[in-house]
Structure formats: structure tokens, C-alpha cells
Design an enzyme around this catalytic site. Structure first.
Site, PDB file in Angstrom:
ATOM      1  N   ASN A  43       0.934  -0.630  -0.160  1.00 16.97           N
ATOM      2  CA  ASN A  43       0.191   0.053  -0.002  1.00 16.97           C
ATOM      3  C   ASN A  43       0.737   1.369  -0.399  1.00 16.97           C
ATOM      4  OD1 ASN A  43       0.544  -1.099   3.003  1.00 16.97           O
ATOM      5  ND2 ASN A  43      -0.675   0.263   3.380  1.00 16.97           N
ATOM      6  N   GLU A  45       0.337   5.233   0.507  1.00 17.32           N
ATOM      7  CA  GLU A  45      -0.635   5.815   1.298  1.00 17.32           C
ATOM      8  C   GLU A  45      -0.487   7.340   1.184  1.00 17.32           C
ATOM      9  OE1 GLU A  45      -0.718   5.731   5.469  1.00 17.32           O
ATOM     10  OE2 GLU A  45      -1.904   4.016   5.064  1.00 17.32           O
ATOM     11  N   CYS A  54      -4.434   1.145  -2.987  1.00 19.69           N
ATOM     12  CA  CYS A  54      -4.090  -1.123  -1.843  1.00 19.69           C
ATOM     13  C   CYS A  54      -2.883  -1.104  -2.667  1.00 19.69           C
ATOM     14  CB  CYS A  54      -5.014  -1.584  -1.829  1.00 19.69           C
ATOM     15  SG  CYS A  54      -6.689  -0.316  -1.018  1.00 19.69           S
ATOM     16  N   GLU A  56      -2.985  -4.639  -3.334  1.00 19.55           N
ATOM     17  CA  GLU A  56      -3.491  -5.668  -4.571  1.00 19.55           C
ATOM     18  C   GLU A  56      -3.690  -4.313  -5.620  1.00 19.55           C
ATOM     19  OE1 GLU A  56      -4.861  -4.953  -1.337  1.00 19.55           O
ATOM     20  OE2 GLU A  56      -6.095  -6.400  -1.371  1.00 19.55           O
ATOM     21  N   CYS A  87     -10.123  -5.403   0.959  1.00 21.21           N
ATOM     22  CA  CYS A  87     -11.478  -4.945   0.479  1.00 21.21           C
ATOM     23  C   CYS A  87     -12.052  -4.513  -0.802  1.00 21.21           C
ATOM     24  CB  CYS A  87     -11.105  -2.355   0.689  1.00 21.21           C
ATOM     25  SG  CYS A  87     -10.596  -2.468  -0.752  1.00 21.21           S
ATOM     26  N   CYS A  90     -10.794  -3.595  -3.700  1.00 22.75           N
ATOM     27  CA  CYS A  90      -9.630  -4.761  -4.166  1.00 22.75           C
ATOM     28  C   CYS A  90     -10.136  -6.051  -4.945  1.00 22.75           C
ATOM     29  CB  CYS A  90      -9.516  -4.667  -3.091  1.00 22.75           C
ATOM     30  SG  CYS A  90      -7.573  -3.205  -2.978  1.00 22.75           S
TER      31      CYS A  90
END
Ligand code: THU
Length: 134
Positions: A43, A45, A54, A56, A87, A90
């Protein structure tokens, strides 16, 4: 070669480079693609929170950029008391490049804890044939 073990190592390594200064929640993901190569990411940010990505998404982007084909297996690792499930966004990202049988491994930093098929985690994804170009 034990693919699951290789995915675990790659995802864990990517996770160690996760850029998560805001949530302090590091995630790693590794894909075993159709072309038998592994693509891993973490990830990333951003100070503007919604701009973060993310793990993924990063792994999928690397696979697509390398023309890796579809996702055969994907492993997600995080250090959590509760297992970390991908999530919803994802799961939809995975579905774009997967089949219902694609395997999703969930791991903590020690080992793989659960194995699912995409079908189990996302039984009804968004599909709209009329939006496709073929
Ligand atoms: N995160 C992922 O990388 N993958 C998921 O499937 C769920 C959440 C990241 C996004 C954010 O950087 C941090 O975990 C906390 O939400």
C-alpha cells in the site's frame, strides 16, 4: 516450487516497503500470474488520503504493465489480530483479471491462515456485458 510459499515471501518483502505513515497499517500483496511470474506490491498512502492505493492495486498494475495475463493466485499479508480480507474495491479489481476459481491466500506475518476462491469472497461482482468493447 511451492507457489504459496513464494507468494508469501514476495508479499512480505513488499510489505516491508509499504508507505503507510497515516494509517500505520502495512499491507503486502503478491500475484502468481498466468505467465508464471510473481508480481508484488504494497500500500502507498498519500497526505491527500483518498489518493492512497491498496497493495492489491499495485500488484495488479505491475502484472498488467508486464502483460502477465490473468491472476492465478493472489496472497495478501498484514500484521493484524484479525485476518485482513481484501477490501470490496480490491475484490472488484481482482475480479477484472481473475476467474471464480482464482485462489486468494490471506496471511499474517508468520504464515498463511486461510485460502479462499474469489467466488467465495465475491460471489456477485459487478458485471455489465453491455459496457465491454467486444
Ligand atoms: N489496504 C490495502 O492495502 N489493501 C486492502 O485490501 C485493505 C486496505 C490498505 C489501505 C490503507 O493504506 C491501509 O490498508 C489502511 O486502510
Amino acid at each position: 516450487m511451492d507457489i504459496a510459499k513464494e507468494l508469501f515471501k514476495s508479499a512480505l518483502n513488499a510489505r516491508s516497503n509499504a508507505y503507510a505513515p497515516y494509517s500505520r497499517y502495512k499491507v503486502g500483496a503478491a500475484i502468481y500470474a498466468e505467465n508464471a511470474k510473481i508480481y508484488a506490491s504494497c500500500n502507498v498512502e498519500n497526505l491527500s488520503f483518498p489518493c492512497g492505493t491498496c497493495a492489491e492495486a499495485g500488484a495488479i498494475a505491475a502484472m498488467v504493465a508486464d502483460n502477465g495475463g490473468k491472476i492465478q493466485k493472489i496472497l495478501i499479508v498484514a500484521d493484524a489480530k484479525e485476518l485482513v480480507y481484501p477490501c470490496g474495491a480490491c475484490l472488484q479489481r481482482i475480479a477484472e483479471f481473475a476467474t471464480p476459481e482464482t485462489l486468494i491466500y490471506l496471511a499474517d506475518t508468520k504464515e498463511i491462515k486461510k485460502t479462499y476462491t474469489l467466488q467465495e469472497l465475491l460471489p456477485h461482482n459487478f458485471t455489465a456485458k453491455e459496457l465491454s468493447n467486444d
